[in-house]
Every structure is written in C-alpha cells, then in structure tokens.
Scaffold this motif. Structure first.
Motif, PDB file in Angstrom:
ATOM      1  N   LEU A   1       2.334   1.719  -3.484  1.00 29.17           N
ATOM      2  CA  LEU A   1       1.369   2.195  -4.481  1.00 29.17           C
ATOM      3  C   LEU A   1       1.066   3.671  -4.305  1.00 29.17           C
ATOM      4  CD1 LEU A   1      -1.132  -0.811  -4.632  1.00 29.17           C
ATOM      5  CD2 LEU A   1       0.591  -0.153  -6.331  1.00 29.17           C
ATOM      6  N   ILE A   2       0.943   4.108  -3.069  1.00 34.53           N
ATOM      7  CA  ILE A   2       0.711   5.531  -2.806  1.00 34.53           C
ATOM      8  C   ILE A   2       1.889   6.353  -3.326  1.00 34.53           C
ATOM      9  CG2 ILE A   2       0.500   7.259  -0.975  1.00 34.53           C
ATOM     10  CD1 ILE A   2      -1.118   5.129   0.597  1.00 34.53           C
ATOM     11  N   GLY A   3       3.115   5.851  -3.094  1.00 35.47           N
ATOM     12  CA  GLY A   3       4.296   6.537  -3.595  1.00 35.47           C
ATOM     13  C   GLY A   3       4.322   6.605  -5.116  1.00 35.47           C
TER      14      GLY A   3
ATOM     15  N   TRP B   1       1.845  11.596 -10.388  1.00 33.22           N
ATOM     16  CA  TRP B   1       1.096  12.853 -10.431  1.00 33.22           C
ATOM     17  C   TRP B   1       2.062  14.037 -10.450  1.00 33.22           C
ATOM     18  CZ3 TRP B   1       0.543  16.846  -6.795  1.00 33.22           C
ATOM     19  CH2 TRP B   1      -0.430  17.795  -7.114  1.00 33.22           C
TER      20      TRP B   1
ATOM     21  N   THR C   1       0.808  -1.223   0.000  1.00 32.58           N
ATOM     22  CA  THR C   1       0.000   0.000   0.000  1.00 32.58           C
ATOM     23  C   THR C   1       0.843   1.274   0.000  1.00 32.58           C
ATOM     24  OG1 THR C   1      -1.815  -1.178   1.069  1.00 32.58           O
ATOM     25  CG2 THR C   1      -1.858   1.216   1.190  1.00 32.58           C
ATOM     26  N   PRO C   2       1.842   1.433   0.889  1.00 34.23           N
ATOM     27  CA  PRO C   2       2.660   2.654   0.808  1.00 34.23           C
ATOM     28  C   PRO C   2       3.435   2.768  -0.509  1.00 34.23           C
ATOM     29  CG  PRO C   2       3.051   1.541   2.894  1.00 34.23           C
ATOM     30  CD  PRO C   2       2.210   0.636   2.063  1.00 34.23           C
TER      31      PRO C   2
ATOM     32  N   GLY D   1       8.149   4.659  -0.174  1.00 36.96           N
ATOM     33  CA  GLY D   1       7.009   3.802   0.161  1.00 36.96           C
ATOM     34  C   GLY D   1       7.451   2.407   0.560  1.00 36.96           C
TER      35      GLY D   1
ATOM     36  N   PHE E   1       1.670   6.477  -7.210  1.00 35.54           N
ATOM     37  CA  PHE E   1       0.629   7.383  -7.688  1.00 35.54           C
ATOM     38  C   PHE E   1       0.991   8.841  -7.427  1.00 35.54           C
ATOM     39  CE2 PHE E   1      -2.250   3.578  -7.213  1.00 35.54           C
ATOM     40  CZ  PHE E   1      -2.377   3.381  -8.577  1.00 35.54           C
ATOM     41  N   ALA E   2       1.519   9.136  -6.247  1.00 37.77           N
ATOM     42  CA  ALA E   2       1.928  10.510  -5.940  1.00 37.77           C
ATOM     43  C   ALA E   2       3.086  10.939  -6.842  1.00 37.77           C
ATOM     44  CB  ALA E   2       2.322  10.629  -4.469  1.00 37.77           C
TER      45      ALA E   2
END
Length: 97
Positions: free
Chosen positions: A55-57, A63, A52-53, A82, A59-60
């Motif tokens: 994937l967040i990294g 972006w 999860t961290p 992440g 996506f961020a």
C-alpha cells in the motif's frame, strides 16, 4: 580458551538451527499447541506485514505519477518493490518466530 572466545560451532548455522529447534521444542512441551485465536492472529499479522509495504508503494507511486504526469511509470515498480519487501519481512518474521 579465554572468556571472549566463542564456543566451538557457535558460528556454524547448522548448530544455531539445531539449538533454535531445541528451544522451540522445549517451548512446545511447556506451552502446548497455540490456540485457534492465536493462529488467526498470526495470520492477520502476516497479512498486514505483506500488505502494508504494498500500500505504501501504491500511494507513493500514485503521488509520483501525478507529480510527473507519468501514467503508471512509478506505481507498478513501487508496488512490486513493496510486495518484495513485504514477503521478505514476512519470511523473516516467520523464521524468527
């Protein structure tokens, strides 16, 4: 010794570790070995704690890279951040379990 004073050795990490080990052993004697389903569930949770961290990294980072037109300048470091955060979280989860 007053009511607020800690017991001798209460601050010592070795004493805390021995107490935790004793509690885990008593729980094992009381409950037995975990089932295969429980172990599989723990592996699944552990995987999501790490992924999860990351994937967040990703996506961020994507972006930010699109916003600043910077290739993979943000994606790669945020992915590694992440991964580090996920591994640290997993280690803490396993250690406290």
């Amino acid at each position: 010794m007053s009511a607020r004073d800690p017991e001798p050795g209460e601050e010592d990490p070795l004493v805390k570790g021995v107490r935790l080990r004793g509690e885990r052993h008593r729980r094992w004697l009381r409950e037995g070995d975990p089932s295969v389903a429980r172990r599989l569930a723990q592996i699944g949770v552990l995987g999501w704690i790490i992924v999860t961290p990351m994937l967040i990294g990703i996506f961020a980072g994507r972006w930010l890279d699109q916003k600043f037109n910077s290739g993979l300048f943000w994606t790669a470091p945020l992915l590694m951040l992440g991964l580090g955060l996920g591994c640290w979280s997993a280690w803490k989860w396993i250690k406290d379990a």
